[in-house]
Motif scaffolding. Structure first.
Motif, PDB file in Angstrom:
ATOM      1  N   UNK A 318       0.836  -1.207   0.000  1.00 50.96           N
ATOM      2  CA  UNK A 318       0.000   0.000   0.000  1.00 50.96           C
ATOM      3  C   UNK A 318       0.874   1.262   0.000  1.00 50.96           C
ATOM      4  N   UNK A 319       0.521   2.211  -0.862  1.00 48.69           N
ATOM      5  CA  UNK A 319       1.241   3.490  -0.933  1.00 48.69           C
ATOM      6  C   UNK A 319       0.279   4.636  -0.621  1.00 48.69           C
ATOM      7  N   UNK A 320       0.560   5.337   0.468  1.00 41.46           N
ATOM      8  CA  UNK A 320      -0.248   6.493   0.850  1.00 41.46           C
ATOM      9  C   UNK A 320       0.414   7.751   0.302  1.00 41.46           C
ATOM     10  N   UNK A 321      -0.317   8.504  -0.501  1.00 42.12           N
ATOM     11  CA  UNK A 321       0.249   9.652  -1.213  1.00 42.12           C
ATOM     12  C   UNK A 321      -0.059  10.988  -0.540  1.00 42.12           C
ATOM     13  N   UNK A 322      -1.001  10.982   0.380  1.00 42.54           N
ATOM     14  CA  UNK A 322      -1.347  12.243   1.054  1.00 42.54           C
ATOM     15  C   UNK A 322      -0.871  12.201   2.508  1.00 42.54           C
ATOM     16  N   UNK A 323      -0.636  13.363   3.056  1.00 39.73           N
ATOM     17  CA  UNK A 323      -0.254  13.484   4.460  1.00 39.73           C
ATOM     18  C   UNK A 323      -1.486  13.919   5.250  1.00 39.73           C
ATOM     19  N   UNK A 324      -2.137  12.960   5.887  1.00 47.33           N
ATOM     20  CA  UNK A 324      -3.381  13.286   6.588  1.00 47.33           C
ATOM     21  C   UNK A 324      -3.133  14.160   7.811  1.00 47.33           C
ATOM     22  N   UNK A 325      -1.890  14.214   8.280  1.00 49.61           N
ATOM     23  CA  UNK A 325      -1.576  15.063   9.434  1.00 49.61           C
ATOM     24  C   UNK A 325      -1.725  16.545   9.106  1.00 49.61           C
ATOM     25  N   UNK A 326      -1.683  16.870   7.811  1.00 45.13           N
ATOM     26  CA  UNK A 326      -1.820  18.269   7.395  1.00 45.13           C
ATOM     27  C   UNK A 326      -3.270  18.690   7.189  1.00 45.13           C
ATOM     28  N   UNK A 327      -4.182  17.727   7.312  1.00 47.44           N
ATOM     29  CA  UNK A 327      -5.602  18.039   7.133  1.00 47.44           C
ATOM     30  C   UNK A 327      -6.167  18.541   8.457  1.00 47.44           C
ATOM     31  N   UNK A 328      -6.695  19.719   8.444  1.00 49.43           N
ATOM     32  CA  UNK A 328      -7.264  20.323   9.654  1.00 49.43           C
ATOM     33  C   UNK A 328      -8.783  20.187   9.668  1.00 49.43           C
ATOM     34  N   UNK A 329      -9.369  20.244  10.884  1.00 52.06           N
ATOM     35  CA  UNK A 329     -10.842  20.105  11.000  1.00 52.06           C
ATOM     36  C   UNK A 329     -11.587  21.181  10.204  1.00 52.06           C
TER      37      UNK A 329
END
Length: 329
Positions: A318-329
């Protein structure tokens, strides 16, 4: 030559000059070719390519999440995660994230601006990403197993929910909590049914693979070999160190199938193979009271869906391409 003749000659020269200029201008205009259509298409593709590069940079590097970006992502399938050949799009991820976020806001009164709310949002992002990855794996493996979910099965499950909640109430809850339309909700029902079917299949296959081993152990203990010794050497339960001894067991502590078998035995008797959610059991009753039994068991565990999915995740690279830590509420 008089002055009048000179004046006429000058006039003729000017007229000839003007005519020559007009002809040259017409020739230039005539010779000017329109922009070739291939060049127009090439310029169009170049513009689209550059626009996509800039947009992709904003999405992947800077985690753009404004309303315009989200509108584009609903249409353009930028990948968030690659699960072998299957894609989880950024649009899909954000759509589901918004739905679950809304559920916690409306249903749980969550405040995502608070410290507690930010921790909840972090967990929500991680759980959702994992859920979507698991759904893709299950869909791929279900196809290999030739497991399908029919519209009838989805409708039957939907009717059960309607019977419990009432259709109007159910539709309102779906809209208010998740902001889903009915087709989205039924698609979620289908995924749940598919997950259950795959779980049943892998469980059934694992039991078939381990049945011969359990039958051999059953033959040993029913043939007179020491139950505690066989349990200590083979059982996969924590009680194996104690020779499989579970102590005094009252009703309501173990699975129904386990308790039904245990309470039906007399002291000294050994059950046949009993299948429970934990795995395959061989049960021995050592003593018995009115509402309790002194039980030992040999347990051979069967694979759980979570264990199976963990194995599959390593296979799928599996390759995750997005950084979910940068997604804010």
């Amino acid at each position: 030559m008089d002055k009048k003749d000179n004046l006429n000659n000058v006039t003729d020269l000017r007229e000839n000059k003007d005519t020559l200029i007009e002809k040259n201008t017409e020739q230039v205009v005539t010779n000017k070719k329109p922009l070739p259509w291939k060049r127009i298409i090439a310029l169009g593709f170049a513009f689209i390519l550059v626009s996509n590069i800039i947009f992709a940079l904003g999405v992947y590097k800077f985690s753009w999440h404004d309303s315009i970006t989200r509108t584009v992502l609903r249409v353009v399938p930028y990948p968030a995660v690659l699960v072998k050949s299957r894609i989880i799009t950024i649009g899909q991820y954000h759509k589901d994230l918004d739905s679950y976020k809304n559920y916690y806001k409306v249903g749980q009164k969550a405040d995502f601006s608070s410290e507690e709310g930010q921790k909840l949002f972090k967990t929500l992002k991680e759980d959702l990403l994992n859920q979507l990855i698991e759904e893709k794996i299950i869909q791929a493996e279900a196809k290999k197993m030739n497991i399908k979910v029919s519209k009838t099965e989805i409708e039957d499950e939907y009717k059960k929910l309607v019977e419990v909640n009432g259709e109007d109430t159910l539709k309102k809850q779906i809209k208010d909590y998740y902001n889903w339309d009915m087709s989205t909700f039924k698609a979620k029902i289908g995924l749940k049914i598919l997950r259950n079917k795959v779980e049943e299949k892998i469980k059934k296959d694992d039991i078939a693979n381990k049945k011969s081993k359990v039958d051999e152990l059953l033959k040993k203990v029913k043939g007179g070999e020491d139950f505690a010794k066989v349990a200590k050497e083979n059982s996969e339960d924590q009680s194996s160190a104690e020779g499989g001894n579970l102590g005094w067991v009252s009703k309501g502590k173990y699975a129904q199938e386990f308790e039904d078998a245990a309470f039906s035995l007399k002291p000294g008797e050994i059950s046949n193979v009993v299948e429970t959610i934990d795995g395959l059991n061989i049960i021995k009753v050592n003593d018995k009271k009115e509402n309790e039994v002194l039980v030992s068991r040999i347990l051979i565990k069967t694979i759980t869906l979570d264990e199976w999915l963990k194995q599959k995740k390593t296979e799928y690279k599996i390759r995750t391409l997005i950084d979910i830590n940068k997604i804010n509420p």
